[in-house]
Design a protein around this motif. Structure first.
Motif, short mmCIF file in Angstrom:
data_model
loop_
_atom_site.label_atom_id
_atom_site.label_comp_id
_atom_site.label_asym_id
_atom_site.label_seq_id
_atom_site.Cartn_x
_atom_site.Cartn_y
_atom_site.Cartn_z
N LEU A 173 43.86 47.47 48.06
CA LEU A 173 44.48 46.95 49.28
C LEU A 173 43.67 45.82 49.89
O LEU A 173 44.03 45.28 50.93
N THR A 174 42.55 45.46 49.26
CA THR A 174 41.74 44.31 49.66
C THR A 174 41.17 43.67 48.40
O THR A 174 41.18 44.27 47.33
N GLY A 175 40.65 42.46 48.53
CA GLY A 175 39.96 41.82 47.41
C GLY A 175 40.90 41.15 46.43
O GLY A 175 42.11 41.02 46.67
N PRO A 176 40.36 40.73 45.27
CA PRO A 176 41.17 39.97 44.30
C PRO A 176 42.29 40.77 43.65
O PRO A 176 43.20 40.19 43.09
N ARG A 177 42.22 42.09 43.72
CA ARG A 177 43.28 42.91 43.15
C ARG A 177 44.21 43.48 44.23
O ARG A 177 44.93 44.44 43.99
N SER A 178 44.17 42.87 45.40
CA SER A 178 45.00 43.37 46.50
C SER A 178 46.49 43.18 46.21
O SER A 178 46.92 42.12 45.76
N ILE A 179 47.26 44.21 46.49
CA ILE A 179 48.71 44.16 46.30
C ILE A 179 49.45 43.89 47.60
O ILE A 179 50.67 43.77 47.60
#
Length: 220
Positions: A173-179
């Motif tokens: 839900l945060t960072g470069p893999r946040s959706i």
């Protein structure tokens, strides 16, 4: 010499206090641990991937711990499929749980995927491909190589409300893999997790068009 020693110990004590978040408490960045997640190398495909970031303030004490996001699924071309899903991440870089209810699905397996964009106009036709991040091949939720958005299949029963309970270790839900801000969609057919030797299988798992979609947004 004594002066240099005094300056050294003064700087050392200041550094310790900073790392413990005491003397500079309240200033962003101090008193917070760096979190590191490693993704192992895959031979002939990718090297080790490291992500390093600091815990965001959103993870602080709240009525519900962690960060939450929500999506309302709306039907595509009157498929009759709708529902609500809640995403919960208790710690930074930790797993994300997905819980909710979906109605109107035909019996059987249906793919569940996060897509690249949050444009759900025109009956879910503008949501783009699966959210890839740094993975370039479609796969299943337990595969070493997969799109970040490849979640799993969900199984519906005749006339029953589908109770969704999924835990995924790659989405965030945060960072470069946040959706967050992207779309999640339910596909018409079963996802084969890229096991078939076709181009469509390698891209979408031969799961067919979206029959319901929605934009993921922060809940708290």
């Amino acid at each position: 010499m004594n002066l240099r020693l005094h300056v050294f110990f003064s700087q050392f004590l200041w550094l310790v206090s900073v790392l413990k978040g005491k003397s500079l408490q309240g200033i962003p960045g101090y008193g917070r641990n760096l979190l590191i997640k490693t993704i192992p190398a895959v031979e002939d495909y990718q090297s080790n991937v490291y992500e390093v970031f600091m815990e965001p303030y959103l993870y602080g004490p709240q009525p519900i711990p962690g960060i939450q996001a929500i999506v309302h699924l709306q039907d595509d071309e009157e498929s009759g499929v709708e529902g609500d899903l809640i995403f919960t991440q208790l710690v930074p870089n930790g797993p994300v749980s997905i819980q909710g209810n979906i109605t109107g699905l035909s019996p059987g397996l249906h793919g569940l995927h996060v897509h690249q964009t949050g444009d759900i106009d025109d009956n879910c036709k503008k949501i783009g491909p699966h959210f890839i991040a740094y993975y370039g091949r479609h796969g299943g939720p337990r595969d070493a190589v997969r799109h970040v958005g490849d979640l799993s299949n969900i199984k519906a029963e005749e006339g029953a409300t589908l109770d969704v309970k999924i835990v995924d270790h790659l989405i965030s839900l945060t960072g470069p893999r946040s959706i967050v801000g992207r779309a999640i969609a339910i596909s018409k057919s079963e996802d084969d997790y890229g096991r078939s030797s076709t181009e469509d299988s390698a891209l979408t798992g031969t799961s067919g068009p979206a029959i319901a979609c929605g934009i993921i947004g922060y809940l708290n």
